[in-house]
Enzyme design. Structure first.
Site, PDB file in Angstrom:
ATOM      1  N   LYS A  84       1.091  -0.486  -0.029  1.00 38.42           N
ATOM      2  CA  LYS A  84      -0.035   0.158  -0.160  1.00 38.42           C
ATOM      3  C   LYS A  84       0.861   0.935  -0.181  1.00 38.42           C
ATOM      4  O   LYS A  84       1.609   0.992   0.752  1.00 38.42           O
ATOM      5  CB  LYS A  84      -0.862   0.531   1.141  1.00 38.42           C
ATOM      6  N   SER A 120      -9.281   2.683   2.812  1.00 43.70           N
ATOM      7  CA  SER A 120      -9.122   2.563   1.832  1.00 43.70           C
ATOM      8  C   SER A 120      -8.103   2.068   1.924  1.00 43.70           C
ATOM      9  O   SER A 120      -6.878   2.391  -0.050  1.00 43.70           O
ATOM     10  CB  SER A 120      -8.161   3.493   2.713  1.00 43.70           C
ATOM     11  N   SER A 154      -9.481   0.246   7.604  1.00 47.59           N
ATOM     12  CA  SER A 154      -9.611   0.025   6.308  1.00 47.59           C
ATOM     13  C   SER A 154      -9.064  -0.763   5.780  1.00 47.59           C
ATOM     14  O   SER A 154      -8.183  -1.045   4.255  1.00 47.59           O
ATOM     15  CB  SER A 154      -8.255   1.602   6.314  1.00 47.59           C
TER      16      SER A 154
END
Ligand SMILES: [Mg+2]
Ligand SMILES: [Zn+2]
EC number: 6.3.5.7
Lengths: 502, 95, 485
Positions: A78, A159, A183
């Site tokens: 990420k 997210s 997330s």
């Protein structure tokens, strides 16, 4: 090559060990998959050359008998994790071009275990969002399609939307995520994969771009419970550079997957059936309860009375912390700068141009709730309610071993749907935020499909630092759910949920 | 809870985020909605409850006083939008 | 020593509180492993933590915590076993994180005191409100470029102790005495070197005035970062006068931050700091509460040195010194130790006179420091011994001392080399006395007629004849005997 990209981490690990293929072959196959699915916009930066170099080194290590726990397995990182020499942006324009001179503790640990990064995965800007539509580098698309409307582009959740989409679309075998209010878990549910937010303090936050420091926690996202257990084992561990990192041995999470949950008590919170909960989600939840009962566990109704205040509490605490954490993005030492005649003008223009609307909104809310005269009414109040929420869980865990809830109130929705009102958008995190407030481990796994062919997830919540019980129960549930559906491989042809290409 | 435009201006200034006049109304409306939403906390009785700043049930770890870092001005300045003679530079500040 | 300012409308008094930022003596910074040394090349003592890079986290330095506790104990203050670090949020070019990690409502040290030594030998106690730990900011340099400011982060993250006094000070002079005493205590404790030029001790002064006899606290102005004791006094004097002028012409003082201009000797409003005083303090979520054990505090307490106040009391009792002399000698630990080495086994008052007199004069004249004194304590002691055993007269001793400063040689060596030994041989003295008597029969007669004051003249003549080496007591005795019979 399709077979190589369908492997789980555990299968890949075992087959590499047996010499059925090399890390270079496995990596090359995944690089091909990344290239084939650029339409999803899951990556911000692809690093295929670096990956192939690392794969060669991995094969040499294996020959020398020095393979690590994840050696040769291609993953994605990420873009909230700092990676040495590789652009790290948190999906924000303000950090565009930033090349950290260091690796985050977690990504360095994965590298040390031999995992091979294929690049940096897209996310909501500064991890603020639940649909991955706030990224400066564009929205990420969910690889899953509605049966009723295969052309519609769905959100992957957020997210960690790039991570979830890439894992679901078989571009990477697993990915790192971070979870502040859901997330990891919510995008895992939206994309039909498994992800766990471990206990706060289990993974070091050092080198991860901070959103809300008291809530942020890194965790793995993969396609099976076992894969999450393997990967968490390579991410977790004490880090003296993070004052909130807990000095505790990392258990063998994989060994916790015994398949035996007889006698365990499963808490079913009565407050988790709010208005707006889709019937399908409710049905999958009931099904989950039955699976666990059938395996010898005992469902017990529990009460978490402050659940309904978790969202409001979160939307004071997280913006407050973020307003301060994001003050360092000022155009002075790294990232983008917009010129100004004075220092203050440079700040104001840089930050107006560098941050997107959602980030600006949260910074302003956070600034407001901390400002003179409002601190007690909002921030201090929220911190008190937070304690009540944590207390609810503590009491519940006096009688139950693990708690089962839905992960999200609905299946994945379409891009652009329900984005007018930020508060409505935040309701996506209604089931995940309470766990974050209490710092507890929470795992989401796919438990079924909606009538429209979209994955639905269930969440298992454990006691602090008892990820093992969470994994154990999740393993049993995974077997019972037998979730074999896959997103279509090629978006334009709209092939079915079984994944066969027509 | 409704935030007027002057309040929004003030917090935007504190946060160093430039706001265009034409965006002010809309933003004030959005922020007011959010504040109205979080207002529900006022109905929770929190008498005698200690604020919870961290879930980590531990105290602050201490570090030894040894020099383990620094000596890397190039790396520190590498990402700077503007630097000169080993310094970061900004528009001149007049005191 | 009341400090009263006469205004048009009446008499005013000034109310002063001081906030001192004292740099903690430590190898590395408060929350990072970068070095703290003064004067390094720009940005060479900077970790990514100090530069506020993404994902960087603070980890606290245990020595800085110990130093704060030690200082608190030295100020006879309450030590808070649990304290909390908070973020003070504001934007400035040399504040990389966009916040300063400081302590707000739960500082590590609570109320304490500092005792001022007034010139008349009396004392006055000034309250300490609190002491907390915080990070220093970097340095902005505004004069290197016509349109840019240059930022050096070497100081960013260095540990500071902010020591806040109660508004107990009533004159610029008291402010000076407070700073002098505080500095002395910090240096004794070795928790701060007190070097104001290098900025390791900086002072903010909060100043307000009120009519004499009133107990109100009027609006105060804060004068930031004054870097010498004299400037602090000048700034207070100017600021008090300014307030009085404003009040007396019907104006009001608004609370603001001001800057002292040492060239114009005036204060002026600091626009940059004035803008927004909303620091939005909240507990730093990267740092858990700091909890220290009572054992830790007790261990530090057991190792505390004797501090100036205790030492002064002891010097007065043990050595019979007056308050003033004792106060001067204990101001620096090293001068107190010097004195005690000189006084050991000798007459303490004579030792005190020599240290306070010739020695301090020589220190001043040569520009040397106590760390590298012009004459060692051992040599000064030896000189005093030479007076005691009659080898040197007081006058000769002063000459020898001057030679010691000049050459660095021990007094015994100099006496040998220069033949400065006092003459105590009766025969030699008698010869000189006889010669002077023989040469001045008229003066001898005058003495005999009752003008005994002339005897001093005879002593002088004998000393001259012996180049000052004759033992004055012996000369006196012999002259009286021979002239008066
Ligand atoms: Mg301060
Ligand atoms: Zn297809």
């Amino acid at each position: 090559m399709r077979t190589l990209t369908n492997l789980t981490l555990a299968e890949g690990r075992d087959k590499l060990a047996k010499g059925e293929f090399t890390a270079v072959e496995l990596t090359a196959a995944h690089i091909g998959a990344v290239e084939a699915r650029r339409d999803l916009n899951a990556f911000i930066v692809e690093t295929p050359e670096l990956a192939l170099e690392e794969a060669k080194a991995s094969d040499l290590r294996r020959q020398a008998g020095q393979a690590g726990a994840m050696d040769g397995l291609p993953i994605g990182i990420k873009d909230l994790f700092c990676t040495k020499g590789v652009q790290t942006t948190a999906a924000s324009h303000i950090l565009e071009g930033f090349k950290p001179p260091y690796d985050s503790f977690v990504s360095a640990k994965l590298k040390a275990a031999g995992a091979i990064s294929l690049g940096k995965l897209n996310l909501d800007e500064f991890a603020m969002g639940s649909s991955n539509q706030t990224s400066y580098f564009g929205a990420v698309e969910n690889p899953w399609k509605r049966i009723s409307d295969p052309k519609a582009k769905l959100v992957p959740g957020g997210s960690s939307g790039g991570s979830a989409a890439a894992v679901a679309a078989r571009m990477v075998m697993a990915a790192t995520g971070t979870d502040t209010g859901g997330s990891i878990r919510q995008p895992a549910a939206f994309c039909g994969i498994t992800g766990i937010k471990p206990t706060y303090g289990r993974c070091s936050r050092w080198g991860i771009v901070a959103f809300a420091s008291s809530l942020d926690q890194a965790g793995p996202m993969a396609r099976t419970v076992r894969d999450c257990a393997i990967m968490l084992g390579s991410m977790a561990g004490f880090d003296p550079k993070d004052s909130t990192s807990v000095n505790m041995a990392v258990p063998d999470f994989e060994a916790a997957l015994t398949g035996d949950i007889r006698g365990l008590k499963i808490g079913i919170p009565k407050e988790y059936r709010p208005v707006g909960l889709s019937d399908e989600v409710a049905k999958v939840w009931d099904q989950g309860i039955e699976w666990l009962r059938a395996a010898g566990a005992t469902p017990v109704e529990i009460t978490l009375p402050h659940t309904k205040y978790a969202l409001a509490t979160y939307y004071i605490i997280a913006p407050a912390e973020c307003s301060s954490n994001l003050a360092r993005y000022d155009g002075l030492r790294f990232g983008q700068r917009v010129a100004g005649k004075t220092l203050d003008e440079m700040y104001a223009k840089t930050r107006a141009a560098g941050f997107g609307a959602e980030v600006r909104r949260r910074i302003l809310i956070g600034t407001y709730v901390l400002s003179a005269g409002y601190y007690d009414a909002y921030y201090a109040k929220a911190q008190k309610v937070r304690r009540l929420i944590a207390e609810d869980f503590r009491k519940a865990f006096e009688t139950v071993d693990v708690i089962l809830t839905p992960t999200a109130p609905t299946a994945a929705f379409g891009q652009g749907e329900g984005t007018d009102d930020p508060v409505t958008m935040w309701l996506n995190d209604i089931f995940t935020i309470p766990t974050s407030m209490a710092g507890l481990p929470g795992l989401s796994l796919p438990a079924g499909l909606s009538a429209d062919g979209l994955p639905l997830g269930l969440q298992l919540i454990g006691r602090p630092f008892d990820e093992e019980t969470v994994f154990k129960v999740a393993g049993v549930m995974e077997t019972a759910a037998n979730f074999t559906a896959r997103p279509p491989q090629h978006p334009p042809c709209g092939c079915g949920p079984k994944g066969e290409c027509v | 809870m409704s935030l007027d435009k002057a309040t929004v201006r003030n917090i935007a200034n504190l946060a160093r985020i430039e706001i265009r006049d034409e965006d002010l109304d809309h933003l004030a409306g959005e922020l007011s909605n959010i504040m109205t939403f979080v207002e529900q906390l006022s109905e929770v009785n929190t008498d005698g409850i200690e604020p919870m700043t961290s879930v980590a049930a531990m105290t602050l770890p201490l570090r030894k006083d040894v020099i383990t870092d620094g000596g890397q001005p190039e790396a520190v300045l590498l990402n700077a939008p503007e630097a000169e003679d080993g310094f970061f530079t900004v528009p001149k500040v007049v005191e | 020593m009341a400090y009263i300012i006469q205004g048009e409308t009446g008499d005013w008094e000034v109310v002063i509180g001081l906030e001192v930022h004292a740099q903690v003596i430590s190898h590395s910074k408060l929350f990072s492993g970068a070095a703290t040394e003064f004067g390094a090349e720009p940005n060479t003592q900077v970790s990514f933590v100090d530069a506020g890079f993404p994902g960087m986290l603070p980890v606290i330095n245990e020595v800085c915590v110990a130093q704060a506790v030690k200082t608190g104990l030295g100020l006879k203050a309450r030590i808070n076993l649990t304290s909390v670090f908070a973020r003070k949020n504001y934007f400035y070019a040399d504040l990389p994180q966009g916040y300063q990690i400081s302590q707000f409502d739960k500082p590590i040290v609570g109320e304490g005191e500092v005792i001022l030594d007034l010139p008349d030998g009396s004392t006055r106690t000034v309250g300490i409100e609190r002491l907390h730990l915080e990070q220093d900011a970097g340095k902005s340099i505004h004069d290197m470029h016509p349109s840019k400011s240059f930022i050096d982060l070497n100081r960013s993250g260095v540990a500071l102790m902010e020591i806040v006094s109660k508004p107990d000070l009533r004159s610029p002079e008291e402010a000076g005495l407070y700073l002098t005493k505080l500095r002395s205590i910090l240096r004794y404790l070795e928790t701060c070197d007190g070097n104001m030029q290098e900025g390791s001790m900086r002072c903010d002064a909060n100043v307000s005035v009120r009519p004499v006899g009133s107990t109100e606290l009027r609006t105060r102005c804060e004068i930031k970062n004054v870097n010498s004791i004299r400037y602090v006094q000048q700034a207070i004097e100017f600021e008090a006068r300014r307030h009085i002028d404003v009040y007396e012409t019907g104006g009001t003082i608004s609370q603001e931050t001001r800057l002292f201009d040492s060239i114009k000797v005036e204060t002026r409003s600091m626009r940059s700091k004035e803008q927004a005083h909303d620091y939005r303090y909240f507990p730093d979520p990267d740092l858990l509460p700091l909890v220290i054990a009572q054992d830790f505090v007790d261990g530090i307490k057991a190792g505390l040195p004797e501090l100036p106040d205790a030492k002064k009391t002891r010097f007065m009792a043990e050595y019979g010194l007056n308050a003033y002399d004792a106060g001067v000698l204990v101001a620096e630990r090293i001068s107190a130790e010097f004195f005690e080495t000189v006084a050991k086994g000798r007459d303490a008052k004579i030792a005190c006179n020599w240290v306070m007199g010739d020695f301090f004069a020589a220190l001043n004249a040569t520009g040397k420091t106590m760390e590298n004194p012009p004459v060692s304590a051992k040599d000064l002691g030896a000189l005093i011994d030479l007076i005691g055993d009659g080898t040197l007269s007081g006058r000769l001793a002063k000459d020898v001392f001057a030679l010691m400063v000049e050459t660095g040689k021990a007094p015994g060596v100099l006496v040998e080399e220069k033949g400065l030994k006092q003459v105590t041989d009766t025969g030699a003295i008698e010869a000189a006395v006889d010669a002077v008597i023989a040469a001045n029969p008229d003066k001898v007669q005058q003495v005999k007629d009752g003008k005994t004051t002339l005897l001093g003249w005879f002593v002088g003549q004998v000393m001259k004849a012996t180049q000052g080496k004759a033992n004055p007591a012996m000369v006196n005795e012999m002259l009286s005997k021979k002239v008066l019979g």
